[in-house]
Design a protein around this motif. Structure first.
Motif, PDB file in Angstrom:
ATOM      1  N   VAL A  24      -3.746   8.405 131.073  1.00 39.49           N
ATOM      2  CA  VAL A  24      -4.596   9.408 131.954  1.00 39.49           C
ATOM      3  C   VAL A  24      -5.320  10.998 130.827  1.00 39.49           C
ATOM      4  O   VAL A  24      -3.968  11.507 130.363  1.00 39.49           O
ATOM      5  CB  VAL A  24      -4.325  10.401 133.251  1.00 39.49           C
ATOM      6  N   GLN A  25      -5.802  11.097 130.102  1.00 45.06           N
ATOM      7  CA  GLN A  25      -6.213  11.705 129.350  1.00 45.06           C
ATOM      8  C   GLN A  25      -7.215  13.434 130.202  1.00 45.06           C
ATOM      9  O   GLN A  25      -8.760  12.748 130.571  1.00 45.06           O
ATOM     10  CB  GLN A  25      -6.630  11.840 127.991  1.00 45.06           C
ATOM     11  N   SER A  26      -7.365  14.429 129.942  1.00 44.79           N
ATOM     12  CA  SER A  26      -7.921  15.630 130.969  1.00 44.79           C
ATOM     13  C   SER A  26      -8.501  16.623 129.875  1.00 44.79           C
ATOM     14  O   SER A  26      -8.085  16.541 129.261  1.00 44.79           O
ATOM     15  CB  SER A  26      -7.705  16.479 132.442  1.00 44.79           C
ATOM     16  N   ALA A  27      -9.180  16.688 130.441  1.00 41.85           N
ATOM     17  CA  ALA A  27     -10.398  17.814 129.182  1.00 41.85           C
ATOM     18  C   ALA A  27     -11.224  18.724 130.520  1.00 41.85           C
ATOM     19  O   ALA A  27     -11.953  18.715 131.869  1.00 41.85           O
ATOM     20  CB  ALA A  27     -11.479  17.826 128.349  1.00 41.85           C
ATOM     21  N   ARG A  28     -11.389  20.134 129.904  1.00 43.69           N
ATOM     22  CA  ARG A  28     -12.748  20.936 129.995  1.00 43.69           C
ATOM     23  C   ARG A  28     -13.832  20.522 130.216  1.00 43.69           C
ATOM     24  O   ARG A  28     -14.400  20.010 129.157  1.00 43.69           O
ATOM     25  CB  ARG A  28     -12.085  22.122 129.404  1.00 43.69           C
ATOM     26  N   ASN A  54     -20.101  19.835 129.785  1.00 46.15           N
ATOM     27  CA  ASN A  54     -21.632  20.205 129.168  1.00 46.15           C
ATOM     28  C   ASN A  54     -21.831  20.405 127.553  1.00 46.15           C
ATOM     29  O   ASN A  54     -23.624  20.620 127.088  1.00 46.15           O
ATOM     30  CB  ASN A  54     -20.862  21.821 129.540  1.00 46.15           C
ATOM     31  N   LYS A  55     -21.466  20.290 126.251  1.00 43.57           N
ATOM     32  CA  LYS A  55     -22.120  20.326 125.452  1.00 43.57           C
ATOM     33  C   LYS A  55     -22.666  19.056 125.430  1.00 43.57           C
ATOM     34  O   LYS A  55     -23.988  18.431 124.429  1.00 43.57           O
ATOM     35  CB  LYS A  55     -20.987  19.845 124.227  1.00 43.57           C
ATOM     36  N   SER A  56     -22.096  17.830 125.875  1.00 45.38           N
ATOM     37  CA  SER A  56     -23.149  16.715 125.528  1.00 45.38           C
ATOM     38  C   SER A  56     -23.875  16.480 126.298  1.00 45.38           C
ATOM     39  O   SER A  56     -25.201  15.891 126.042  1.00 45.38           O
ATOM     40  CB  SER A  56     -21.804  15.551 126.475  1.00 45.38           C
ATOM     41  N   LEU A  57     -23.889  17.409 127.299  1.00 42.55           N
ATOM     42  CA  LEU A  57     -25.756  17.638 128.026  1.00 42.55           C
ATOM     43  C   LEU A  57     -26.401  18.219 127.312  1.00 42.55           C
ATOM     44  O   LEU A  57     -27.227  17.860 127.232  1.00 42.55           O
ATOM     45  CB  LEU A  57     -25.291  18.361 129.442  1.00 42.55           C
ATOM     46  N   LYS A  58     -26.464  18.834 126.224  1.00 44.48           N
ATOM     47  CA  LYS A  58     -27.123  19.984 124.915  1.00 44.48           C
ATOM     48  C   LYS A  58     -27.405  18.729 124.577  1.00 44.48           C
ATOM     49  O   LYS A  58     -28.627  18.368 123.886  1.00 44.48           O
ATOM     50  CB  LYS A  58     -26.652  20.660 124.746  1.00 44.48           C
TER      51      LYS A  58
END
Length: 223
Positions: free
Chosen positions: A174-178, A183-187
């Protein structure tokens, strides 16, 4: 309404004729009682009363969530990016703004339901998953991570996480991230995926799509 049919087939182990209920399409808004049993795999379980053989049915299944406005077509092993089903388009021609997706296996199907039920953009999730998988590959000193699924989303804690399966033994990691990565991917999606969002029919948003999209984005940024 959901479409459920009865069909007879032969058990793959003992060849005994078995009668089964097949859930060809499920409208989860009208029939919410199917939701949990479908995602757990219970609705697709098979057990032969003659020999005790157990397995899972594999066949095309349409999942429709009218409230959250998405449809997912589970078509095992499909390798097409886009699918236009004229009969389905005619049935739902009055519906606008519906996300329509294809999945080629059950695990991807479950993930897609989780993503869209959570109100996330599945295109941005795929880009985020790809970026996080690169981090995992680097951490474990392996060329790439092939398989992974969204397993955590907590807006209050600003966290998104994925479970990846590593090595021949498919050990879960399991790897989590902020959420900033999401949000950058949404852009990125907003900048270069307008044409993808306008495509008709059902489309497959997966790792291959994410890699292609990031390639297009890098080329776009160089202009």
């Amino acid at each position: 309404m959901s479409n459920i049919i009865s069909k007879e087939f032969n058990c793959p182990k003992c060849n005994e004729t078995v009668s089964a209920r097949l859930y060809i399409s499920i409208n989860i808004t009208n029939d919410p009682q199917f939701h949990d049993d479908l995602l757990s795999g219970k609705l697709l379980e098979f057990r032969c009363e003659n020999c005790g053989y157990e397995g899972r049915y594999t066949y095309p299944l349409l999942y429709n969530d009218m409230k959250k406005r998405f449809m997912i077509y589970l078509i095992p092993e499909i390798d097409r990016f886009q699918l236009e089903d004229r009969a389905l388009e005619d049935d739902y021609r009055n519906l606008k703004g519906i996300k329509k997706r294809i999945c080629s296996d059950f695990n991807t199907f479950k993930e897609k339901v989780f993503v869209l039920e959570s109100g996330l953009d599945d295109m941005a999730v795929e880009l985020t998953k790809f970026a996080v998988s690169e981090m995992v590959a680097k951490k474990h000193d392996i060329p790439r991570v092939e398989e992974g699924y969204l397993s955590l989303y907590n807006r209050e804690e600003n966290t998104i996480g994925f479970t990846f399966f590593l090595g021949e033994n498919r050990e879960p990691f399991v790897q989590s991230a902020r959420l900033e990565i999401y949000n950058k991917s949404l852009k990125i999606v907003d900048e270069i995926c307008k044409s993808d969002k306008k495509l008709s029919g059902f489309i497959k948003i997966d790792r291959e799509w994410a890699e292609n999209t990031l390639f297009r984005y890098k080329r776009y940024r160089k202009k």
